[in-house]
Design a protein around this motif. Structure first.
Motif: not given
Lengths: 360, 360
Positions: B112, B246, B251, B276
Motif C-alpha cells: 500500500k 489494494a 491501498a 497498491g
C-alpha cells in the motif's frame, strides 16, 4: 425435464460406488459434479458422468487412488493423484493448500497424475469458509491454438478465484482462458447456430463462424480472439495455467495432456503423469485483519454493482452473481437436463444395474 | 533520435537525485524505468520521468520513504511504501517476497501507499535469478469500464509472470488486462489513426474507433472487448488484480486509485493509502528439482515455438520473445526517443539545473 438435486446427487454417488469408489469419495465427487449443474456450467456436471465411467472402463481412472503428498515445504506441496478422479483428487489437494495456509499464511499445491476435476470454481470456493482467498487452475485436453498457430496445443485451461466478503456474497470468478468455453459452443451446435467470429478458427487457422469448427480440425481461440484484440494475452494466460499445473508438478502439458474422451488414446511418449492442477489458498488475515478486509470487499462490491450501466443493460455484475442466482433457483426448482443427457444417464445405470428414475 | 542506455540511465538517476532520492534509490528507479524503454514499453519508460517529478512537486511522492513491513507471516507481508516512488517501493517489496520464498517455499507481498511502479515485468523477472517463478500485479488510475458499465472503475491493471527455463530464455508474460494497453492507443493518437473496435468505448458506453475516445470521457475496454467476446473475463482479471493489490494491503482501489497525472487531484474520502501492488515468488524446487523443472520448460518452449504457424505468420512466439529481442537490439544500438519526449527531458533538466545533452 427437471430433476431434483437429491435425485441427481444420490444417483451420481451410487454410480461411482458401483465402479468401486469408496463411499466418501463417491459422495465428494458427486458434490463437485453437481455444483456445476447447480451453477449452470452444465457441460461440467452430470452430463460428463458417463465419460468418467468410460475412462474407468479403459483403465484410465483409478477408483481407489492413494492421493498423497510427494514433496513439500511449509507453503507448498506436490500431490500425486494416483490416477484418481479429478473430482476427488482436486478437493483433497485444495485441502492441503488450506491446511498450509493455516500454518504459514498461504498454501500452494501443484497436482500430477489426475484427471478432469469438474468445475474450477468449486475448489477455489472451498477457501471461503476459512476467510481465505482460493485459487484453482487446471490444464485440459488440447483444443486451443496459441496465437499464430494452426496446431492445438493448450486446453481451455480455466482460472478460478474466490474472495470472501462480509455481508455481500463472495466474489467468484471462474473462466476458461478462451474467448468462449467449449460448453458455449456445444449449445450453439445443438441449435445449429453460428458462432461469433473470434471464438473458433478452422483447420487452416482462418477465422470461422462454424460452431462445429473444432470438430472439423479447427481450434478454440484464446481470450482476445485475434492478435489485434489481444489473443496473445489469452494464450499467455492459458500457458501460465498449463505450466503451474503440469510443468511444476510433473503432469503432462501442452499437446501431451491426455484427452478426456475415452475413444482417443493418450499420445505415446508422454512427458508426465496424467493431467495437472494448481491450487492456492491465502489467509486474508495473513495480510490485514479479516474483518477490515471483508468490510472493504463489501465496499468494492457495492461500488461496482452501483456503476451506471450502459444502454440496454440493467446493472453491472460482480463475478459470480449469475452462477449464485442460478444455484439458488436450481436448488429450489430442480436441475433441467436435456433429453440426451437424461437418456445417457439412464443407459449408464442399465449397464451398471441401477435404475435412474427410481432415485427420484 | 537515438540515445544510449548509459546516457538515459545516468540522466534519469541524476534527475532523481536532484529531487532528493538517495543515490541507491535513484539508481534502482533508473534501472526499472529504463528496462521499459529497452523492452519497448516506451509509455512506461523515461517518457514518464517528468510526470514523476510533477507528482513530487505536488507533494504526492516522498523522495526519502521508509519502505517497511507492517504485517507479516512466514509466507506473506504487507509493505507500506510510505508514499515513495513505485519504481523503488516495488523492487524492495519483491525482494521481501523472494526472501520469504527462500525460507518457506513461496512469498506473497501486498503493498500500500505506493505510486506507479513502471513496467510490471521488471519486478516479476527479479525472481528468475533465484530459480523462482515471479508474479507482479498493480492497480492503476481508473481508465477502464467493467462490462456493462459507463463508468471507469479499473486501471489497466497488468499481470506479469516470469518463469525460468534452462537453455531457453525465460517465459515472461507482461500484459495489461485490457484489450490494448494505453500506450498502444497513444501511438495511434500520434499518427491520427483509428483504433480497432473492441479497444475503446465512448462516454455513452458505445463501441468507438476514436483513438481519442478515452480523453473524451470514454473508457478502455477489458480484454475481450465486449460481452460476446469475453470482456467479463478481462473485467474479472482486472478486478482480481485490484483486490489483491489494494483491498488486501489497504491501498486505494477501483475509482479511488489516485491519478498518475499531477494536474488531477485524488478523490476526497479515499478508501486507502496510495496505490497498491501485489508480488509473488515461488521457489521452483519447492515443487520439484529445479533442473528437472527447467528441462521440461525447455521442452515446453521448444514444442510451442515449433508449432505449425498460420498463413502469413513466420512462427509461434513465446511470451517475452519480442521484448527480449528488442532489449538486445536497443542495448546495442540505443533507445529511440520521440522528439517531444527528448524535449520534455531537456526541459526537465533545465528546471532542475541539469543539461540533458551533456550526459551523452
Amino acid at each position: 425435464m427437471t430433476y431434483s438435486y437429491n435425485h441427481l446427487f444420490t444417483y451420481t454417488q451410487s454410480i461411482l460406488e458401483k465402479i468401486g469408489c469408496p463411499p466418501a469419495d463417491a459422495r465428494l465427487a458427486a458434490e463437485v459434479l453437481l455444483s456445476a449443474d447447480l451453477r449452470g456450467v452444465d457441460s461440467h456436471g452430470v452430463a460428463r458422468l458417463s465419460g468418467y465411467v468410460r475412462l474407468w472402463e479403459k483403465g484410465r481412472i483409478n477408483a481407489v487412488p492413494n492421493v498423497r503428498i510427494v514433496h513439500e515445504t511449509p507453503s507448498t506441496a506436490v500431490v500425486d493423484g494416483d490416477g484418481g478422479l479429478g473430482l476427488v483428487v482436486a478437493p483433497k489437494a485444495m485441502q492441503v493448500a488450506i491446511d498450509k495456509a493455516k500454518n504459514v499464511g498461504t498454501g500452494w499445491v501443484s497436482v500430477k497424475n489426475s484427471n478432469h476435476y469438474g468445475i474450477a470454481g468449486y475448489h477455489a470456493m472451498m477457501a471461503l469458509d476459512h476467510d481465505m482467498i482460493g485459487i484453482s487452475l487446471t490444464n485440459a485436453s488440447p483444443l486451443v491454438s496459441p496465437t499464430f498457430s494452426k496446431e492445438r496445443l493448450l486446453g481451455t485451461n480455466p482460472i478460478a478465484v474466490a474472495i470472501p466478503a462480509k455481508n455481500q456474497p463472495p466474489f467468484v470468478a471462474d473462466m476458461a482462458t478462451t474467448t468462449a468455453a467449449n460448453g458455449k459452443l456445444e449449445i450453439l451446435q445443438r441449435k445449429n447456430l453460428d458462432a461469433p467470429l473470434g471464438w473458433v478458427q478452422d483447420k487452416d487457422g482462418n477465422p470461422t463462424s462454424d460452431s462445429n469448427g473444432v470438430k472439423k480440425g479447427g481450434a478454440l481461440l484464446p481470450l482476445g480472439g485475434d492478435r489485434e484484440h489481444g489473443s496473445h494475452k489469452g494464450y499467455a494466460l492459458g500457458a501460465i495455467v498449463d505450466i503451474l499445473s503440469a510443468v511444476l508438478s510433473g503432469a503432462n502439458y501442452g499437446p501431451w495432456v491426455p484427452p478426456f474422451v475415452a475413444f482417443l488414446d493418450p499420445l505415446p511418449n508422454l512427458v508426465g503423469e496424467g493431467i495437472g492442477h494448481f491450487f492456492g489458498a491465502m489467509r486474508v488475515d495473513a495480510f490485514r485483519p479479516a474483518d477490515e478486509f471483508k468490510a472493504h470487499m463489501d465496499n468494492w462490491i457495492t461500488r461496482f454493482r452501483a456503476a451506471v450501466p450502459t444502454e440496454g443493460n440493467e446493472k453491472v455484475l460482480i463475478p459470480g452473481d449469475p452462477e449464485r442466482e442460478l444455484e439458488i433457483e436450481r436448488k429450489e426448482n430442480g436441475i433441467p437436463l436435456l433429453r440426451p443427457v437424461a437418456e445417457d444417464l439412464t443407459a449408464l445405470g442399465e449397464k451398471l444395474g441401477l435404475d435412474f428414475q427410481s432415485f427420484g
